[in-house]
Enzyme design. Sequence first.
Site, PDB file in Angstrom:
ATOM      1  N   ASP A  31      15.875  -8.905  -0.852  1.00  0.00           N
ATOM      2  CA  ASP A  31      15.118  -9.354   0.313  1.00  0.00           C
ATOM      3  C   ASP A  31      15.795  -8.802   1.571  1.00  0.00           C
ATOM      4  O   ASP A  31      17.029  -8.810   1.654  1.00  0.00           O
ATOM      5  CB  ASP A  31      15.127 -10.897   0.333  1.00  0.00           C
ATOM      6  CG  ASP A  31      14.056 -11.462   1.251  1.00  0.00           C
ATOM      7  OD1 ASP A  31      14.011 -11.050   2.426  1.00  0.00           O
ATOM      8  OD2 ASP A  31      13.278 -12.318   0.785  1.00  0.00           O
TER       9      ASP A  31
ATOM     10  N   GLU B 116       2.322   0.808  16.821  1.00  0.00           N
ATOM     11  CA  GLU B 116       2.266  -0.439  17.601  1.00  0.00           C
ATOM     12  C   GLU B 116       3.402  -0.491  18.625  1.00  0.00           C
ATOM     13  O   GLU B 116       3.337  -1.271  19.569  1.00  0.00           O
ATOM     14  CB  GLU B 116       2.340  -1.653  16.673  1.00  0.00           C
ATOM     15  CG  GLU B 116       1.095  -1.877  15.837  1.00  0.00           C
ATOM     16  CD  GLU B 116      -0.145  -2.254  16.644  1.00  0.00           C
ATOM     17  OE1 GLU B 116      -0.029  -3.087  17.560  1.00  0.00           O
ATOM     18  OE2 GLU B 116      -1.219  -1.699  16.361  1.00  0.00           O
TER      19      GLU B 116
ATOM     20  N   TYR C 237       5.491  -8.231  16.415  1.00  0.00           N
ATOM     21  CA  TYR C 237       5.638  -7.155  15.434  1.00  0.00           C
ATOM     22  C   TYR C 237       6.073  -5.862  16.120  1.00  0.00           C
ATOM     23  O   TYR C 237       7.031  -5.200  15.705  1.00  0.00           O
ATOM     24  CB  TYR C 237       4.295  -6.943  14.702  1.00  0.00           C
ATOM     25  CG  TYR C 237       4.244  -5.705  13.844  1.00  0.00           C
ATOM     26  CD1 TYR C 237       4.731  -5.710  12.548  1.00  0.00           C
ATOM     27  CD2 TYR C 237       3.696  -4.521  14.339  1.00  0.00           C
ATOM     28  CE1 TYR C 237       4.676  -4.565  11.762  1.00  0.00           C
ATOM     29  CE2 TYR C 237       3.633  -3.379  13.561  1.00  0.00           C
ATOM     30  CZ  TYR C 237       4.131  -3.403  12.272  1.00  0.00           C
ATOM     31  OH  TYR C 237       4.072  -2.269  11.507  1.00  0.00           O
TER      32      TYR C 237
ATOM     33  N   ARG D  51     -10.115  -3.024   5.965  1.00  0.00           N
ATOM     34  CA  ARG D  51     -10.407  -3.562   4.626  1.00  0.00           C
ATOM     35  C   ARG D  51     -11.334  -4.764   4.723  1.00  0.00           C
ATOM     36  O   ARG D  51     -12.203  -4.972   3.866  1.00  0.00           O
ATOM     37  CB  ARG D  51      -9.103  -3.938   3.929  1.00  0.00           C
ATOM     38  CG  ARG D  51      -9.299  -4.278   2.464  1.00  0.00           C
ATOM     39  CD  ARG D  51      -9.692  -3.029   1.685  1.00  0.00           C
ATOM     40  NE  ARG D  51     -10.216  -3.338   0.364  1.00  0.00           N
ATOM     41  CZ  ARG D  51      -9.471  -3.671  -0.689  1.00  0.00           C
ATOM     42  NH1 ARG D  51      -8.149  -3.715  -0.578  1.00  0.00           N
ATOM     43  NH2 ARG D  51     -10.044  -3.928  -1.849  1.00  0.00           N
ATOM     44  N   LYS D  52     -11.136  -5.550   5.784  1.00  0.00           N
ATOM     45  CA  LYS D  52     -12.027  -6.690   5.995  1.00  0.00           C
ATOM     46  C   LYS D  52     -13.462  -6.194   6.153  1.00  0.00           C
ATOM     47  O   LYS D  52     -14.404  -6.769   5.591  1.00  0.00           O
ATOM     48  CB  LYS D  52     -11.556  -7.435   7.251  1.00  0.00           C
ATOM     49  CG  LYS D  52     -12.248  -8.744   7.495  1.00  0.00           C
ATOM     50  CD  LYS D  52     -11.537  -9.501   8.617  1.00  0.00           C
ATOM     51  CE  LYS D  52     -12.335 -10.705   9.056  1.00  0.00           C
ATOM     52  NZ  LYS D  52     -11.664 -11.451  10.129  1.00  0.00           N
TER      53      LYS D  52
ATOM     54  N   ASN E 297      -2.117   3.906  12.332  1.00  0.00           N
ATOM     55  CA  ASN E 297      -2.736   3.114  11.263  1.00  0.00           C
ATOM     56  C   ASN E 297      -3.166   4.019  10.109  1.00  0.00           C
ATOM     57  O   ASN E 297      -3.792   5.048  10.332  1.00  0.00           O
ATOM     58  CB  ASN E 297      -3.965   2.372  11.784  1.00  0.00           C
ATOM     59  CG  ASN E 297      -3.616   1.388  12.891  1.00  0.00           C
ATOM     60  OD1 ASN E 297      -2.969   1.760  13.858  1.00  0.00           O
ATOM     61  ND2 ASN E 297      -4.050   0.158  12.757  1.00  0.00           N
TER      62      ASN E 297
ATOM     63  N   GLN F 257       0.829  -1.213   0.000  1.00  0.00           N
ATOM     64  CA  GLN F 257       0.000   0.000   0.000  1.00  0.00           C
ATOM     65  C   GLN F 257       0.865   1.266   0.000  1.00  0.00           C
ATOM     66  O   GLN F 257       0.761   2.120  -0.891  1.00  0.00           O
ATOM     67  CB  GLN F 257      -0.902   0.000   1.241  1.00  0.00           C
ATOM     68  CG  GLN F 257      -1.604   1.331   1.491  1.00  0.00           C
ATOM     69  CD  GLN F 257      -2.365   1.380   2.815  1.00  0.00           C
ATOM     70  OE1 GLN F 257      -3.549   1.141   2.845  1.00  0.00           O
ATOM     71  NE2 GLN F 257      -1.675   1.706   3.911  1.00  0.00           N
TER      72      GLN F 257
ATOM     73  N   SER G 136       6.264   2.540  13.885  1.00  0.00           N
ATOM     74  CA  SER G 136       4.832   2.221  13.987  1.00  0.00           C
ATOM     75  C   SER G 136       4.258   2.588  15.348  1.00  0.00           C
ATOM     76  O   SER G 136       4.928   2.461  16.378  1.00  0.00           O
ATOM     77  CB  SER G 136       4.661   0.717  13.767  1.00  0.00           C
ATOM     78  OG  SER G 136       3.387   0.292  14.180  1.00  0.00           O
TER      79      SER G 136
HETATM   80  P1  GDP Z   1      -3.058  -3.221  13.677  1.00  0.00           P
HETATM   81  O1  GDP Z   1      -3.439  -2.041  14.527  1.00  0.00           O
HETATM   82  O2  GDP Z   1      -1.796  -3.015  12.918  1.00  0.00           O
HETATM   83  O3  GDP Z   1      -3.054  -4.507  14.438  1.00  0.00           O
HETATM   84  O4  GDP Z   1      -4.200  -3.289  12.534  1.00  0.00           O
HETATM   85  P2  GDP Z   1      -5.379  -4.322  12.263  1.00  0.00           P
HETATM   86  O5  GDP Z   1      -6.255  -3.692  11.255  1.00  0.00           O
HETATM   87  O6  GDP Z   1      -4.852  -5.679  11.950  1.00  0.00           O
HETATM   88  O7  GDP Z   1      -6.149  -4.428  13.663  1.00  0.00           O
HETATM   89  C1  GDP Z   1      -6.719  -3.286  14.277  1.00  0.00           C
HETATM   90  C2  GDP Z   1      -7.532  -3.728  15.489  1.00  0.00           C
HETATM   91  O8  GDP Z   1      -8.694  -4.434  15.035  1.00  0.00           O
HETATM   92  C3  GDP Z   1      -6.793  -4.694  16.420  1.00  0.00           C
HETATM   93  O9  GDP Z   1      -7.089  -4.353  17.774  1.00  0.00           O
HETATM   94  C4  GDP Z   1      -7.409  -6.036  16.095  1.00  0.00           C
HETATM   95  O10 GDP Z   1      -7.368  -6.966  17.176  1.00  0.00           O
HETATM   96  C5  GDP Z   1      -8.836  -5.612  15.818  1.00  0.00           C
HETATM   97  N1  GDP Z   1      -9.615  -6.625  15.093  1.00  0.00           N
HETATM   98  C6  GDP Z   1     -10.823  -7.141  15.455  1.00  0.00           C
HETATM   99  N2  GDP Z   1     -11.211  -8.081  14.617  1.00  0.00           N
HETATM  100  C7  GDP Z   1     -10.242  -8.201  13.680  1.00  0.00           C
HETATM  101  C8  GDP Z   1     -10.090  -9.027  12.526  1.00  0.00           C
HETATM  102  O11 GDP Z   1     -10.924  -9.855  12.191  1.00  0.00           O
HETATM  103  N3  GDP Z   1      -8.944  -8.842  11.787  1.00  0.00           N
HETATM  104  C9  GDP Z   1      -8.000  -7.903  12.146  1.00  0.00           C
HETATM  105  N4  GDP Z   1      -6.912  -7.745  11.383  1.00  0.00           N
HETATM  106  N5  GDP Z   1      -8.121  -7.130  13.241  1.00  0.00           N
HETATM  107  C10 GDP Z   1      -9.217  -7.281  13.980  1.00  0.00           C
END
Ligand code: GDP
Length: 345
Positions: free
Chosen positions: A62, A131, A153, A195-196, A182, A18, A129
């Site tokens: 890599d 994180e 991570y 995105r999900k 983020n 991205q 990050s």
């Molecule tokens: P991150 O902040 O880099 O971990 O970005 P993510 O998009 O992977 O996750 C953001 C938050 O959404 C975290 O607290 C995850 O635990 C929460 N979350 C809840 N359900 C989901 C899921 O189904 N997939 C992901 N990726 N995160 C989820």
Amino acid sequence: MSSTKAGRRALITGLTGQDGSYLAEQLLAQGYEVFGLIRRLSTPNTRHIEGFADRVTLIDGDLLDQASLDAAVRQSEPDEIYNLAAQSFVGASFTQPVVTGEVTGLGVLRLLEAMRTRADRARFYQAASSEMFGRVRRSPQDESTEFHPRSPYGVAKVYAYWACVNYRESYGLFVANGILFNHESPRRGHEFVTRKISDGVARIKLGLAKAIRLGTLTTRRDWGYAPEYCDLMFRILQAPVADDFVGATGETHSVEEFVAAAFRHVGIQDWRPFVELDPRYARPADVDTLCGDPTKAREKLGWVPKVKFPELVGIMVDHDLGVLGAPGGHRSAARAPSAPTTPPA
Ligand code: GDP
């Protein structure tokens, strides 16, 4: 920033992701010669760079392989190096902690070594990050907030952050960390929650799916729009001295708020029948809440993110509606500010 930097050379790791693809587009528009490190995969993942692949030089390499990094720096003779490559998914870092440490942590040291020994006048951007803040003790978080990472991570990113500071202090190299919160877009990978959700909501709206399964609804993030954060990366490397900057919107929202806003965007007010909690997507330890303070980036670099939360949600949902075949989605996506049109994975 719109200044032209014709004749300058940039090496981007993570070009196909991205951030790498947005940054490359920006640098090309500014007249840079762009080189991208590409990891050899049996199934190529070059969909984000198809629009400009003929205008960049791809170099096989890599972050696990020192010789390939040395060769990439030698070939590209970069003025600027942007290290955006990583094992970047927090969830996967729990199941592959050693690979995450090798790539996301030690990989940065390898690239720093390549720069120190072969291009010590270059400027180096490290994708640090939010994180790293992890279990936060104060909010909002800024450049002076202590780190308490909550995942392999996050731990690897803290290692990389300090490696960068150490190379700056030890060798006088121009090395800068962008501590970005983020940042999302239609090019975000489907494993990330935004995105999900946008993809899931579009499918439900079009009758292609019945539910979205999520690990939790309660965690909170400071979500911004990725192209604006790539502009911040560029600005960080144009600063007079190498320094570390937070990039954030200053707003925090829960996963539930993202879900509600996404469903609302397609006219569904009650989202509860369409969302299920599934422990498979929960993490052994999570970051409960993040909220960044971007004051330093605003004051020193003039960086002000403009796309706010509801607009970001709309851009992503409209894009996914468009990809899945809803004409309204295409129309709305075309209206969004610099909304990318890349199809999903
Ligand atoms: P991150 O902040 O880099 O971990 O970005 P993510 O998009 O992977 O996750 C953001 C938050 O959404 C975290 O607290 C995850 O635990 C929460 N979350 C809840 N359900 C989901 C899921 O189904 N997939 C992901 N990726 N995160 C989820």
